[in-house]
Scaffold this motif. Structure first.
Motif, short mmCIF file in Angstrom:
data_model
loop_
_atom_site.label_atom_id
_atom_site.label_comp_id
_atom_site.label_asym_id
_atom_site.label_seq_id
_atom_site.Cartn_x
_atom_site.Cartn_y
_atom_site.Cartn_z
N VAL A 1 -20.84 -12.75 -9.36
CA VAL A 1 -19.48 -12.34 -9.73
C VAL A 1 -18.56 -12.28 -8.53
N ASN A 2 -19.08 -11.85 -7.39
CA ASN A 2 -18.23 -11.60 -6.21
C ASN A 2 -18.11 -12.80 -5.29
N PHE A 3 -18.36 -14.02 -5.79
CA PHE A 3 -18.28 -15.20 -4.94
C PHE A 3 -16.82 -15.58 -4.75
N THR A 4 -16.22 -15.08 -3.69
CA THR A 4 -14.84 -15.40 -3.35
C THR A 4 -14.76 -15.81 -1.88
N VAL A 5 -13.80 -16.66 -1.57
CA VAL A 5 -13.52 -17.04 -0.18
C VAL A 5 -12.02 -16.95 0.04
N VAL A 6 -11.63 -16.69 1.27
CA VAL A 6 -10.21 -16.57 1.63
C VAL A 6 -9.82 -17.78 2.47
#
Length: 266
Positions: free
Chosen positions: A142-147
């Motif tokens: 769920v928390n697979f995010t990149v900036v």
């Protein structure tokens, strides 16, 4: 004289920008851009589950009443039976604790850190099929995010819906680099096991495709550095702003002094 100085400054700035612009390479992978065809290495990469990750896990089957107990919070049997009668499938999210474990219904504590989502899916299938015929397991991070920030058209935080994303994919989602983005200096900052590491990627070089930073991991930070043109323009604008502010201050001061002199003379 003032007009002459202004014209000379403008011509100097334009010449500086013109000289620097020839050093900026806009295309990606210029080392193979003129080669009609060939082969490139492929990295078999999947994100690894780490402490503090949030996992979405659901269990379904041909017999919903059999798989429902694996989608319910751990509780006493009587209450669990009541919940089973109300719903046949309830999806839950699980936070991986500092030891790399999750507390899964019926199965209890499972160590998941170091696994891929596919490996965890296979592990759950092996354990659950003992009681449920042909279970269907769904595991997602769920928390697979990149900036992505810096010289891109749309700086943003990207939520990754698939199992993997490359730095090229992330830049594309951010609208690609601006003409001021330095293709040879894309910084990727990563934190794993309490240690922060980084790498500078050269998108003009196809060897970047084999870098361990080419495929991004959860919470990676991608920064595109400005090229020399952007830096020169920024310095020129700052200098002009300073000169304008200084000139304005001087003019105001002279005006006040002149007013005082006139007043005293009268």
């Amino acid at each position: 004289m003032k007009l002459k100085n202004l014209l000379l400054s403008t011509l100097f700035a334009l010449a500086l920008v013109s000289c620097n612009s020839s050093k900026t390479v806009l295309p990606y992978f210029t080392d193979i851009i003129d080669i009609p065809e060939g082969t490139l290495p492929v990295i078999d990469y999947m994100p690894i589950i780490q402490p503090d990750d949030e996992l979405f896990i659901s269990v379904t089957s041909e017999f919903p009443e059999a798989s429902a107990i694996y989608n319910l919070p751990a509780t006493n049997p009587a209450k669990r039976d009541a919940l089973v009668s109300q719903t046949s499938a309830r999806s839950l999210t699980y936070i991986v604790d500092s030891k790399g474990d999750i507390n899964f219904p019926i199965l209890g504590k499972l160590h998941v850190a170091g696994m891929t989502t596919e490996q965890l899916k296979d592990e759950l299938y092996t354990l659950i099929r003992k009681d449920v015929k042909d279970p269907v397991i769904n595991v997602q991070m769920v928390n697979f995010t990149v900036v992505v920030a810096g010289e891109v058209k749309q700086p943003q935080t990207i939520k990754v819906e698939r199992n993997r994303i490359s730095v090229i994919d992330a830049l594309a989602k951010a609208g690609d680099l601006t003409e001021y983005g330095e293709r040879s200096n894309v910084l990727v900052i990563r934190e794993e096991d309490g240690i922060r590491t980084y790498a500078h990627l050269d998108l003009n070089d196809s060897k970047t495709l084999t870098s361990p930073y080419f495929y991004l991991k959860q919470n990676d930070y991608v920064y595109v550095a400005p090229n020399k043109v952007r830096q020169s323009n920024s310095k020129y604008n700052q200098n002009n702003a300073y000169k304008l502010s200084l000139t304005s201050t001087i003019v105001s001061t002279v005006s006040v002094i002149a007013s005082l002199v006139i007043a005293f003379t009268r």
